[in-house]
Design an enzyme around this catalytic site. Sequence first.
Site, short mmCIF file in Angstrom:
data_model
loop_
_atom_site.label_atom_id
_atom_site.label_comp_id
_atom_site.label_asym_id
_atom_site.label_seq_id
_atom_site.Cartn_x
_atom_site.Cartn_y
_atom_site.Cartn_z
N SER A 1 -26.43 -2.42 23.41
CA SER A 1 -26.37 -3.73 24.06
C SER A 1 -26.53 -4.83 23.02
CB SER A 1 -27.44 -3.80 25.16
OG SER A 1 -27.25 -4.91 25.99
N ASP B 1 -22.80 -1.40 29.66
CA ASP B 1 -23.88 -1.53 28.69
C ASP B 1 -24.53 -0.18 28.37
OD1 ASP B 1 -26.53 -2.09 27.63
OD2 ASP B 1 -26.31 -4.14 28.35
#
Length: 295
Positions: A53, A177
């Site tokens: 992320s 993510d």
Amino acid sequence: MWDMAPPSLQQLLEGKRFGLVLSAGYFGFYGHAGFLKGLAGAGLKPHAYAGTSAGGMVAAYAATGMPVHAIEELVLRQTRAHFWDPDPIGAVLNADANGHGLTGLLKGERFRRLLEDTLGARSFEDLPHPLLLVGANLTLGSHDVFTTGELAPRVHATCAYPGLFRAVPLDGNLYWDGGLVDKAPALSLHDSAAGKDLDAILVHFLPSKTRKVVGGPMAYAQGLAAGSAALRRDHFRLQLTVLEGRSIPVYVVVSNLPPVTPTTMERGFDALDQARLSTGVALSRPPVPFAQAQW
């Protein structure tokens, strides 16, 4: 006879080939940039990078060889306009069996252009330092590790926060993510080709912010977020247990920083500076076991 003081984290890392893992964290790229600044101020330079992320984004820039001050300038000058491209009508129109529109509000086109314009490397193979990123493969329900291929799409994939960004199409699969499946990929880094050359692993861990009390109209979403955060934390603890069993030194620095959101990006400077200061403190002291970290 006086007992010798235990070595500081900086002393344990000096002269070592260590890999740096930057954890997932909502808008945590400010904190990770500050951490890099703290390491550079102490004369410490990682040999390899890994991240998920926001941590994956900062790790990618560091792996290109971009100077720390340039990474700092890059994250601080970003505004909401650089990535905000909502398309609710397009999301509905793209919601068929093969589409991905309803997976997020933002198209992600502005964010992809930002990456392509600023990364300075087209592929993993062009990087001067090893890099590992993680993506959540929604199509196959798997934890995917990226170490080869085109760089910008894979940074985009690891940063595609659920509900905010649409899932990213890549190699016939859809990705969200990487923090959904691996908040801080220390074990994946050790298991990678770059891992065999490392003397130690350093992790910058940003705790997930969840409500202490769940209730009200958003109780369902709050409960899911809290449960997901607990699973990611336990998964990371399991990684540390496995690596300890392999006699791999892993040092974890936990940073509690001011929260930053798409509407409060002006707080980014404070988060970056607090991370820099806390890094200096952490390096000057013996490492704190993850289980004893205050957060």
